[in-house]
Design a protein around this motif. Structure first.
Motif, mmCIF file in Angstrom:
data_model
loop_
_atom_site.group_PDB
_atom_site.id
_atom_site.type_symbol
_atom_site.label_atom_id
_atom_site.label_comp_id
_atom_site.label_asym_id
_atom_site.label_seq_id
_atom_site.Cartn_x
_atom_site.Cartn_y
_atom_site.Cartn_z
ATOM 1 N N ALA A 168 0.835 -1.206 0.000
ATOM 2 C CA ALA A 168 0.000 0.000 0.000
ATOM 3 C C ALA A 168 0.871 1.258 0.000
ATOM 4 O O ALA A 168 0.568 2.232 -0.696
ATOM 5 C CB ALA A 168 -0.921 -0.008 1.219
ATOM 6 N N LEU A 169 1.964 1.226 0.780
ATOM 7 C CA LEU A 169 2.849 2.383 0.828
ATOM 8 C C LEU A 169 3.498 2.640 -0.526
ATOM 9 O O LEU A 169 3.514 3.784 -1.014
ATOM 10 C CB LEU A 169 3.937 2.144 1.886
ATOM 11 N N LEU A 170 4.022 1.595 -1.150
ATOM 12 C CA LEU A 170 4.702 1.767 -2.429
ATOM 13 C C LEU A 170 3.732 2.173 -3.531
ATOM 14 O O LEU A 170 4.049 3.022 -4.367
ATOM 15 C CB LEU A 170 5.427 0.473 -2.805
ATOM 16 N N PHE A 193 8.227 0.501 -13.356
ATOM 17 C CA PHE A 193 9.645 0.845 -13.501
ATOM 18 C C PHE A 193 10.134 1.654 -12.308
ATOM 19 O O PHE A 193 11.229 1.405 -11.786
ATOM 20 C CB PHE A 193 9.871 1.620 -14.792
ATOM 21 N N VAL A 194 9.331 2.621 -11.863
ATOM 22 C CA VAL A 194 9.728 3.420 -10.695
ATOM 23 C C VAL A 194 9.823 2.523 -9.461
ATOM 24 O O VAL A 194 10.733 2.665 -8.637
ATOM 25 C CB VAL A 194 8.726 4.567 -10.457
ATOM 26 N N PHE A 195 8.879 1.576 -9.338
ATOM 27 C CA PHE A 195 8.933 0.622 -8.226
ATOM 28 C C PHE A 195 10.245 -0.165 -8.258
ATOM 29 O O PHE A 195 10.913 -0.328 -7.225
ATOM 30 C CB PHE A 195 7.739 -0.334 -8.299
ATOM 31 N N MET A 196 10.637 -0.637 -9.435
ATOM 32 C CA MET A 196 11.886 -1.393 -9.537
ATOM 33 C C MET A 196 13.089 -0.508 -9.223
ATOM 34 O O MET A 196 14.073 -0.971 -8.632
ATOM 35 C CB MET A 196 12.015 -2.016 -10.923
ATOM 36 N N CYS A 197 13.018 0.765 -9.605
ATOM 37 C CA CYS A 197 14.108 1.688 -9.273
ATOM 38 C C CYS A 197 14.216 1.880 -7.763
ATOM 39 O O CYS A 197 15.327 1.926 -7.211
ATOM 40 C CB CYS A 197 13.889 3.037 -9.958
ATOM 41 N N LEU A 198 13.070 1.979 -7.090
ATOM 42 C CA LEU A 198 13.089 2.121 -5.634
ATOM 43 C C LEU A 198 13.686 0.881 -4.972
ATOM 44 O O LEU A 198 14.486 0.987 -4.031
ATOM 45 C CB LEU A 198 11.665 2.364 -5.117
ATOM 46 N N PHE A 221 9.047 -8.524 -0.975
ATOM 47 C CA PHE A 221 8.928 -7.708 -2.177
ATOM 48 C C PHE A 221 8.490 -8.484 -3.423
ATOM 49 O O PHE A 221 7.976 -7.876 -4.359
ATOM 50 C CB PHE A 221 10.249 -6.983 -2.444
ATOM 51 N N HIS A 222 8.709 -9.788 -3.452
ATOM 52 C CA HIS A 222 8.269 -10.544 -4.620
ATOM 53 C C HIS A 222 6.752 -10.467 -4.822
ATOM 54 O O HIS A 222 6.295 -10.218 -5.952
ATOM 55 C CB HIS A 222 8.730 -12.002 -4.509
ATOM 56 N N PRO A 223 5.928 -10.654 -3.771
ATOM 57 C CA PRO A 223 4.474 -10.524 -3.993
ATOM 58 C C PRO A 223 4.058 -9.125 -4.441
ATOM 59 O O PRO A 223 3.108 -8.981 -5.227
ATOM 60 C CB PRO A 223 3.889 -10.861 -2.611
ATOM 61 N N ILE A 224 4.758 -8.102 -3.950
ATOM 62 C CA ILE A 224 4.422 -6.735 -4.365
ATOM 63 C C ILE A 224 4.737 -6.536 -5.843
ATOM 64 O O ILE A 224 3.973 -5.898 -6.577
ATOM 65 C CB ILE A 224 5.186 -5.718 -3.499
ATOM 66 N N ALA A 225 5.860 -7.105 -6.300
ATOM 67 C CA ALA A 225 6.207 -7.014 -7.722
ATOM 68 C C ALA A 225 5.129 -7.656 -8.585
ATOM 69 O O ALA A 225 4.799 -7.141 -9.667
ATOM 70 C CB ALA A 225 7.561 -7.687 -7.968
ATOM 71 N N LEU A 226 4.562 -8.771 -8.119
ATOM 72 C CA LEU A 226 3.486 -9.418 -8.877
ATOM 73 C C LEU A 226 2.263 -8.511 -8.948
ATOM 74 O O LEU A 226 1.567 -8.481 -9.977
ATOM 75 C CB LEU A 226 3.120 -10.760 -8.233
ATOM 76 N N CYS A 277 18.855 -4.024 -17.944
ATOM 77 C CA CYS A 277 17.911 -5.114 -17.701
ATOM 78 C C CYS A 277 16.583 -4.585 -17.170
ATOM 79 O O CYS A 277 15.524 -5.157 -17.448
ATOM 80 C CB CYS A 277 18.502 -6.124 -16.708
ATOM 81 N N MET A 278 16.625 -3.490 -16.407
ATOM 82 C CA MET A 278 15.384 -2.891 -15.902
ATOM 83 C C MET A 278 14.621 -2.179 -17.004
ATOM 84 O O MET A 278 13.391 -2.249 -17.080
ATOM 85 C CB MET A 278 15.716 -1.919 -14.768
ATOM 86 N N ILE A 279 15.347 -1.492 -17.902
ATOM 87 C CA ILE A 279 14.691 -0.733 -18.972
ATOM 88 C C ILE A 279 14.201 -1.656 -20.077
ATOM 89 O O ILE A 279 13.112 -1.456 -20.634
ATOM 90 C CB ILE A 279 15.673 0.314 -19.544
ATOM 91 N N PHE A 280 14.985 -2.681 -20.379
ATOM 92 C CA PHE A 280 14.636 -3.613 -21.464
ATOM 93 C C PHE A 280 14.460 -5.022 -20.897
ATOM 94 O O PHE A 280 15.411 -5.815 -20.881
ATOM 95 C CB PHE A 280 15.722 -3.609 -22.545
ATOM 96 N N PRO A 281 13.262 -5.345 -20.409
ATOM 97 C CA PRO A 281 13.034 -6.648 -19.783
ATOM 98 C C PRO A 281 13.341 -7.829 -20.700
ATOM 99 O O PRO A 281 13.650 -8.921 -20.223
ATOM 100 C CB PRO A 281 11.541 -6.611 -19.420
ATOM 101 N N GLY A 282 13.281 -7.610 -22.013
ATOM 102 C CA GLY A 282 13.519 -8.704 -22.954
ATOM 103 C C GLY A 282 14.903 -9.305 -22.832
ATOM 104 O O GLY A 282 15.106 -10.477 -23.178
ATOM 105 N N ILE A 283 15.877 -8.510 -22.340
ATOM 106 C CA ILE A 283 17.227 -9.040 -22.137
ATOM 107 C C ILE A 283 17.165 -10.238 -21.192
ATOM 108 O O ILE A 283 17.901 -11.211 -21.343
ATOM 109 C CB ILE A 283 18.159 -7.953 -21.578
ATOM 110 N N VAL A 284 16.277 -10.156 -20.217
ATOM 111 C CA VAL A 284 16.156 -11.200 -19.193
ATOM 112 C C VAL A 284 15.135 -12.264 -19.586
ATOM 113 O O VAL A 284 15.375 -13.462 -19.417
ATOM 114 C CB VAL A 284 15.766 -10.573 -17.832
#
Length: 426
Positions: free
Chosen positions: A303-305, A313-318, A343-348, A410-417
């Motif tokens: 909820a905070l994030l 993307f901003v979430f991943m930067c944080l 953090f894994h469930p939040i990413a989902l 890798c964060m900007i271009f997810p396809g690399i991963v």
């Protein structure tokens, strides 16, 4: 309650207490503050480590130690020399190739750092000095948890649950690992050219290349077979690790003939020590995670994030900024065990691909193994080569910057991963 547990753990860790001890005391204190029956502690401890997939961690560790005792380093250096030839910084690039080859059979940065430092630095420092030589092997060792098989990816997949598979994580690391390998090779050439280091290496000949490839093919059949079997579902990661152990034994006893019966107790003891530490952290962290769940900390963090940003993307930067700080002060295994369930469930919830987030998470903490003040690889390399910490950090920073550039890409271009694991059905 969650804040109390986190602050207690951080205070104990920063005071220099062992991480397993810090987690255990924090878990016990949290249960007492929350008023839970302390018998729940033993139940949680046993259930968390009573897991078949976790057996792959000590088995892969044993495999890596056996391969080192079997004399794989000498063969990797010979193979790398055959391909490099006489170029500027040739010996430095041989070290990077040897590190990549070692990563494909060990999956552990600390073991790789130990092996590379003890075998390659004596030759490297004759041409490049002790500082740059130590920086090279530290950077090469960091390929270990990125190029599969990776112990860090196994721990992440276990802590993340069913949404992430070990095979998928392995495949997610292939393309970024290759990019990082090529980048490190280029940096070695550039720094050698800038500092006017001598041209080194031997003349490249097709016959020598073919000879070394035939001589070392049987070594690289192990990671190809084991990783391929895991990825294509022929066997589980635990079964693959057991097959790797048997293969390493046969290789050491009957092919290289450098592995001796007297080496086995040391190999088993080394793997047992590391496994005990990781197992204790997982066991105690399961109780801490239980307290976080009861206190609804993941939902509060989500909820905070989400109140701060709606952008994945901003979430991943944080998260990347947080892990940058965490990696400077906390050992990586403890960070996986403590933070992945949060953090894994939040990413989902943000709709981020679990393999993408998982690899970025792992890469971030792997880089942390090279950043002071608590960079594990830095301490290993300093302990073996006797280089000063300040000198090693100064020589390592170009490699660290390159790793953070890869992380950002890798964060900007997810396809690399994600391209390769998705193409294979993950």
């Amino acid at each position: 309650m969650s804040l109390f547990v986190i602050l207690l753990f951080l205070c104990l860790a920063l005071l220099g207490m062992p991480l397993a001890f810090s987690l255990g005391v924090s878990a016990l204190a949290g249960l007492m503050v929350a008023g839970f029956d302390l018998s729940i502690l033993s139940t949680r401890l046993m259930n968390s480590v009573n897991s078949f997939p976790l057996m792959s961690i000590p088995l892969f560790m044993v495999t890596g130690e056996l391969m080192l005792k079997a004399g794989i380093m000498d063969r990797l250096v010979d193979l790398a020399n055959a391909f490099i030839g006489r170029v500027r910084g040739g010996l430095a690039q041989v070290a990077i190739i040897a590190g990549a080859g070692l990563a494909s059979v060990s999956g552990a940065a600390v073991a790789d750092a130990s092996a590379l430092s003890s075998t390659l630095v004596p030759s490297l420092k004759k041409q490049y000095g002790l500082g740059f030589s130590s920086g090279i092997v530290a950077a090469a060792a960091n390929l270990g948890p990125i190029i599969p098989p990776s112990g860090a990816m196994i721990v992440y997949a276990f802590m993340a649950g069913s949404s992430v598979s070990v095979g998928g994580m392995f495949m997610a690391g292939v393309l970024p690992g290759l990019l990082l390998f090529l980048t490190l090779m280029g940096l070695c050439w550039l720094i050698s050219w800038w500092r006017d280091y001598p041209i080194s290496g031997q003349r490249v000949t097709l016959s020598n290349i073919l000879h070394q490839m035939r001589r070392n093919l049987i070594i690289f059949m192990m990671p190809v077979g084991v990783i391929g079997g895991i990825v294509f579902g022929a066997f589980t990661p635990t079964e693959g690790a057991a097959i790797g152990c048997c293969y390493a034994l046969l290789l050491g006893f009957f092919v290289t003939k450098q592995l001796k019966i007297r080496d086995l107790p040391e190999v088993l003891l080394t793997a047992a020590k590391t496994t005990a530490v990781v197992g204790a952290m997982i066991a105690f962290a399961s109780t801490v995670t239980f307290l976080f769940t009861i206190d609804m900390l993941p939902f509060k963090l989500a909820a905070l994030l989400q109140g701060l940003t709606d952008s994945p993307f901003v979430f991943m930067c944080l998260i990347a900024l947080m892990l940058l700080v965490v990696g400077m002060f906390l050992e990586s295994n403890a960070a996986y065990i403590m933070l992945v369930p949060l953090f894994h469930p939040i990413a989902l919830q943000y709709g981020i691909d679990p393999l993408h987030f998982g690899f970025v998470f792992v890469l971030n903490l792997v880089i942390g193994m090279l950043t002071p003040p608590v960079g594990v690889i830095l301490f290993v390399v300093c302990g073996i080569t006797k280089v000063e910490m300040g000198t090693l950090v100064r020589e390592s920073w170009p490699f660290i910057v390159a790793m953070y550039v890869l992380l950002l890409l890798c964060m900007i271009f997810p396809g690399i991963v994600t391209t390769l694991p998705h193409a294979m059905g993950y």
